[in-house]
Design an enzyme around this catalytic site. Structure first.
Site, PDB file in Angstrom:
ATOM      1  N   LYS A 176       0.624  -1.190   0.403  1.00 26.19           N
ATOM      2  CA  LYS A 176      -0.315   0.091   0.628  1.00 26.19           C
ATOM      3  C   LYS A 176       0.679   0.827   0.319  1.00 26.19           C
ATOM      4  O   LYS A 176       1.333   1.428   0.835  1.00 26.19           O
ATOM      5  CB  LYS A 176      -1.130   0.096   1.419  1.00 26.19           C
ATOM      6  CG  LYS A 176      -2.079   1.090   1.159  1.00 26.19           C
ATOM      7  CD  LYS A 176      -2.686   1.494   2.369  1.00 26.19           C
ATOM      8  CE  LYS A 176      -1.560   2.803   2.817  1.00 26.19           C
ATOM      9  NZ  LYS A 176      -1.068   4.089   2.025  1.00 26.19           N
ATOM     10  N   GLU A 251      10.554   0.900  10.016  1.00 22.21           N
ATOM     11  CA  GLU A 251      11.757   2.383  10.254  1.00 22.21           C
ATOM     12  C   GLU A 251      10.565   3.445  10.060  1.00 22.21           C
ATOM     13  O   GLU A 251       9.361   3.950   9.351  1.00 22.21           O
ATOM     14  CB  GLU A 251      12.106   2.332   8.611  1.00 22.21           C
ATOM     15  CG  GLU A 251      13.175   2.895   8.759  1.00 22.21           C
ATOM     16  CD  GLU A 251      13.001   4.518   8.218  1.00 22.21           C
ATOM     17  OE1 GLU A 251      12.967   5.665   9.267  1.00 22.21           O
ATOM     18  OE2 GLU A 251      13.265   4.936   7.550  1.00 22.21           O
ATOM     19  N   CYS A 285      14.091  10.560   6.134  1.00 23.66           N
ATOM     20  CA  CYS A 285      14.272  10.206   7.417  1.00 23.66           C
ATOM     21  C   CYS A 285      15.325  10.279   7.896  1.00 23.66           C
ATOM     22  O   CYS A 285      15.709  10.980   9.038  1.00 23.66           O
ATOM     23  CB  CYS A 285      13.307   9.362   6.971  1.00 23.66           C
ATOM     24  SG  CYS A 285      14.423   7.664   6.556  1.00 23.66           S
ATOM     25  N   GLU A 386      10.823  15.643  14.997  1.00 23.76           N
ATOM     26  CA  GLU A 386      11.102  15.116  13.675  1.00 23.76           C
ATOM     27  C   GLU A 386       9.837  16.098  12.609  1.00 23.76           C
ATOM     28  O   GLU A 386       9.045  16.258  12.193  1.00 23.76           O
ATOM     29  CB  GLU A 386      10.925  13.663  13.186  1.00 23.76           C
ATOM     30  CG  GLU A 386      11.704  13.466  11.249  1.00 23.76           C
ATOM     31  CD  GLU A 386      11.472  12.057  11.166  1.00 23.76           C
ATOM     32  OE1 GLU A 386      12.068  11.694  10.629  1.00 23.76           O
ATOM     33  OE2 GLU A 386      10.121  11.417  11.470  1.00 23.76           O
TER      34      GLU A 386
END
Length: 490
Positions: A176, A251, A285, A386
């Site tokens: 997906k 992750e 990331c 983040e």
């Protein structure tokens, strides 16, 4: 555009069961570029059923590894053949520069080729047995049905890290993509079909994470979930996957420190610090968004960064002189703006940027100026959270120990960097930094042979390298007695 613009389930291109669709827009100017099916739980269940049947019939898993590898290698060849079309689609979808997308396609082909070469390299291992006249061996077998969920920032690159090892090891899968960047997934499924991947082995479902992703995570016919994305969603997946104790490969991002010592090559460190953050508008990331700079060169270093940043060329990813494109969506732009506002309120100083650009040609796009924060401390949200945008925070340090402690002061542990000409010092820092990857005099380099993943809340498991292959296998011990005898115990 000649894409099929459909889902791919059990070897067929299909619409969503509901008939619903989603429009895909170009983040540079908000123009509609495609309309794709908007699947839901019923589509996910159909794809899971197809993958389950394909795995349980054993045809793909029992296909000789050399043949599976040959098919995965064909996919790599087709990606190279259609590189320009794929790069164009990726830049349309994400807004990144087409030059960066071309580089992504080279990397993606390399990933498929790497795992194709590994496919037949693990024939098992004979181990010593304490029993005479016996054979004891350890083999690796495919996990089964794999649910794979990919992010919007590097759609096909992240997909390749999951698709290639899953196929090479004999698993079946449902993938997906992010609902806002599905185009290159559709194209690569056309290439996989052309390469000869059997019906049911690989399935593509399009739609939202809270429907399809939730179904993949909780469905008991799925044996493994591989997810790349945010930490909040990752924790939900962990909870949902507990229903049948699925294998997990997660992750979940990072807040990655880049330590600059005074004895580093100054110009290289400045250049690498910029490269480590501002590709794809910082939506990476592993971006080195936490600069930790030795106090004696702090001011000089910040000034050099600011002067370079002021010259950045923002624009369409299809303009050859563009250095940085837009953010992915209006929602993400608003998130980045709130992130910067919080930093200012906490006392950080905006040295450059900190707002949307005023250029009239950029007003339709989701642009945000590259931003540098100074006067930062580890208790600030801009240092700990983040932001996933074109933002650098700068902290100071005086000693090697302080630099390492600052680096490790985070819930994340994905990656980090050290710039110094003292190799012994670099090795000491790398040994103490709690991260899955540490670069020395380099930042953001990766290649298929090396494992990728994080410590702490950056995730579980590894992608790429031999460890990335092993994530898609189960280990089995087989013992055979060549001369069985009665035990006469009872």
């Amino acid at each position: 555009m000649n894409l099929k613009l459909q889902q791919y389930i059990n070897g067929k291109w299909v619409e969503a069961n509901s008939g619903n669709t989603r429009t895909i827009i170009n983040p540079f100017n908000q123009e509609v570029i495609a309309s794709v099916p908007e699947g839901d739980e019923s589509d996910a269940k159909a794809a899971i059923a197809a993958a389950r049947e394909a795995f349980d019939n054993g045809e793909w898993a029992s296909t000789p590894a050399t043949e599976r590898g040959a098919i995965v290698r064909k996919i790599a060849e087709f990606i190279e053949r259609d590189k320009e079309e794929l790069a164009h689609l990726e830049s349309l979808d994400t807004g990144k520069t087409v030059e960066e997308s071309r580089g992504d396609m080279d990397d993606i082909a390399g990933v498929f080729r790497y795992f194709a070469e590994l496919a037949d390299k693990d024939g098992g291992e004979l181990i010593d047995s304490p029993v005479p006249n016996s054979i004891s061996k350890v083999v690796r077998e495919p996990v089964g049905v794999c649910g794979q969920i990919t992010p919007w920032n590097y759609p096909l690159l992240q997909a390749s890290w999951k698709l290639a090892p899953a196929l090479a090891t004999g698993n079946t899968l449902i993938i997906k993509p992010s609902e806002i960047t599905p185009l290159t997934h559709i194209k690569v499924f056309e290439l996989m079909e052309e390469a000869g991947v059997p019906a049911g082995v690989a399935n593509l479902v399009l739609g939202a994470g809270d429907t399809i992703g939730a179904e993949l995570s909780s469905n008991t016919d799925v044996d493994l979930i591989s997810f790349t994305g945010g930490i909040v969603t990752g924790k939900k997946i962990m909870q949902a996957a507990s229903v049948n104790v699925k294998k997990l490969a997660l992750e979940l991002g990072g807040k990655n420190p880049n330590v600059i010592f005074a004895d580093a090559d100054f110009d290289i460190a400045v250049d690498q610090a910029l490269n480590g953050v501002f590709f794809h508008a910082g939506q990476i990331c592993s971006a080195g968004t936490r600069l930790i700079v030795e106090e004696s060169i702090h001011d000089k270093f910040v000034n050099a960064l600011v002067e370079r940043v002021k010259k950045f060329k923002l624009g369409s990813g299809f303009n050859e002189d563009t250095q940085m494109g837009p953010l992915i969506s209006a929602e993400h732009l608003a998130k980045v703006e709130k992130y910067v506002e919080a930093g200012v309120q906490e006392g950080a100083t905006v040295a450059v940027g900190g707002k949307r650009p005023e250029d009239p040609e950029l007003q339709k796009g989701f642009f945000y100026l590259p931003t540098i924060f100074t006067d930062c401390t580890t208790d600030m949200s801009v240092v700990q959270d983040e932001g996933f945008g074109p933002i650098i925070t700068v902290e100071k340090f005086r000693t090697e120990e302080e630099a390492v402690n600052l680096s490790n002061d985070s819930i994340y542990g994905l990656a980090g960097g050290v710039f110094t000409n003292d190799i012994a010092k670099a090795e000491r820092c790398a040994a103490k930094m709690r991260m899955g990857t540490v670069w020395i005099n380099e930042f953001n380099l990766y290649f298929p042979h090396a494992p990728w993943g994080g410590y702490k809340q950056s995730g579980i498991g590894r992608e790429l390298g031999k460890l990335g292959m092993e994530e898609y296998t189960e280990t089995k011990h087989i013992f055979q007695n060549l001369k069985p005898e009665t035990l006469n115990w009872f």
